[in-house]
Design a protein around this motif. Structure first.
Motif, PDB file in Angstrom:
ATOM      1  N   UNK A 191      26.493 -45.681  47.718  1.00 51.41           N
ATOM      2  CA  UNK A 191      27.896 -46.119  47.895  1.00 51.41           C
ATOM      3  C   UNK A 191      27.827 -47.528  48.427  1.00 51.41           C
ATOM      4  N   UNK A 192      26.936 -47.968  49.201  1.00 52.09           N
ATOM      5  CA  UNK A 192      26.785 -49.316  49.604  1.00 52.09           C
ATOM      6  C   UNK A 192      26.703 -50.146  48.540  1.00 52.09           C
ATOM      7  N   UNK A 193      25.771 -50.029  47.532  1.00 53.35           N
ATOM      8  CA  UNK A 193      25.404 -50.758  46.543  1.00 53.35           C
ATOM      9  C   UNK A 193      26.765 -51.017  45.346  1.00 53.35           C
ATOM     10  N   UNK A 194      27.440 -49.658  45.326  1.00 47.24           N
ATOM     11  CA  UNK A 194      28.563 -49.791  44.453  1.00 47.24           C
ATOM     12  C   UNK A 194      29.554 -50.575  45.264  1.00 47.24           C
ATOM     13  N   UNK A 195      29.927 -50.325  46.306  1.00 47.26           N
ATOM     14  CA  UNK A 195      30.926 -51.460  47.079  1.00 47.26           C
ATOM     15  C   UNK A 195      30.651 -52.733  46.856  1.00 47.26           C
ATOM     16  N   UNK A 196      29.228 -53.129  46.974  1.00 45.31           N
ATOM     17  CA  UNK A 196      28.992 -54.386  46.966  1.00 45.31           C
ATOM     18  C   UNK A 196      29.297 -54.892  45.504  1.00 45.31           C
ATOM     19  N   UNK A 197      28.841 -54.099  44.596  1.00 39.49           N
ATOM     20  CA  UNK A 197      29.281 -54.630  42.970  1.00 39.49           C
ATOM     21  C   UNK A 197      30.550 -54.783  42.917  1.00 39.49           C
ATOM     22  N   UNK A 198      31.251 -53.923  43.566  1.00 38.57           N
ATOM     23  CA  UNK A 198      32.933 -53.975  43.326  1.00 38.57           C
ATOM     24  C   UNK A 198      33.326 -55.177  43.769  1.00 38.57           C
ATOM     25  N   UNK A 199      32.778 -55.694  45.131  1.00 38.38           N
ATOM     26  CA  UNK A 199      33.491 -56.825  45.640  1.00 38.38           C
ATOM     27  C   UNK A 199      33.050 -58.154  44.960  1.00 38.38           C
ATOM     28  N   UNK A 200      31.853 -58.041  44.266  1.00 38.74           N
ATOM     29  CA  UNK A 200      31.372 -59.274  43.594  1.00 38.74           C
ATOM     30  C   UNK A 200      32.132 -59.215  42.082  1.00 38.74           C
ATOM     31  N   UNK A 201      32.585 -58.068  41.387  1.00 33.34           N
ATOM     32  CA  UNK A 201      33.230 -58.288  40.443  1.00 33.34           C
ATOM     33  C   UNK A 201      34.694 -58.762  40.688  1.00 33.34           C
ATOM     34  N   UNK A 202      35.149 -58.107  41.645  1.00 35.30           N
ATOM     35  CA  UNK A 202      36.393 -58.637  41.963  1.00 35.30           C
ATOM     36  C   UNK A 202      36.631 -60.233  42.359  1.00 35.30           C
TER      37      UNK A 202
END
Length: 95
Positions: free
Chosen positions: A26-37
């Protein structure tokens, strides 16, 4: 400890391991989402800047009998409006 207690302890440890793995995922996915945003916002800004540079603007002539001018968005000239001529109404000439 009995066999039942060992079995329960083993299952408990497996579930704790799964929860820990899910938290990391979940932490990794949230990091990925922030980067994509961030990338999407940067791309939107670049697109807006390019659109402004490609756009055209019509400005009124500075001369009384002149023609309007067409400017491309990146021409670098200031796009100021011409000054209005002074008007001759009675209240403007007060002492």
């Amino acid at each position: 400890m009995g066999d039942v207690e060992l079995e329960i302890a083993g299952r408990l440890e497996q579930h704790r391991t799964v929860v820990a793995w899910l938290r990391r995922a979940l932490t990794q996915e949230e990091r990925t989402i922030r980067e994509l945003e961030r990338q999407a916002e940067d791309e939107r800004r670049r697109w807006e800047a390019a659109r402004r540079e490609r756009s055209w603007t019509v400005t009124a002539s500075r001369a009384t009998e002149g023609h309007p001018q067409l400017h491309q968005g990146n021409c670098g000239l200031p796009l100021t409006r011409p000054r209005r001529p002074a008007h001759d109404c009675a209240h403007s000439n007060r002492p």
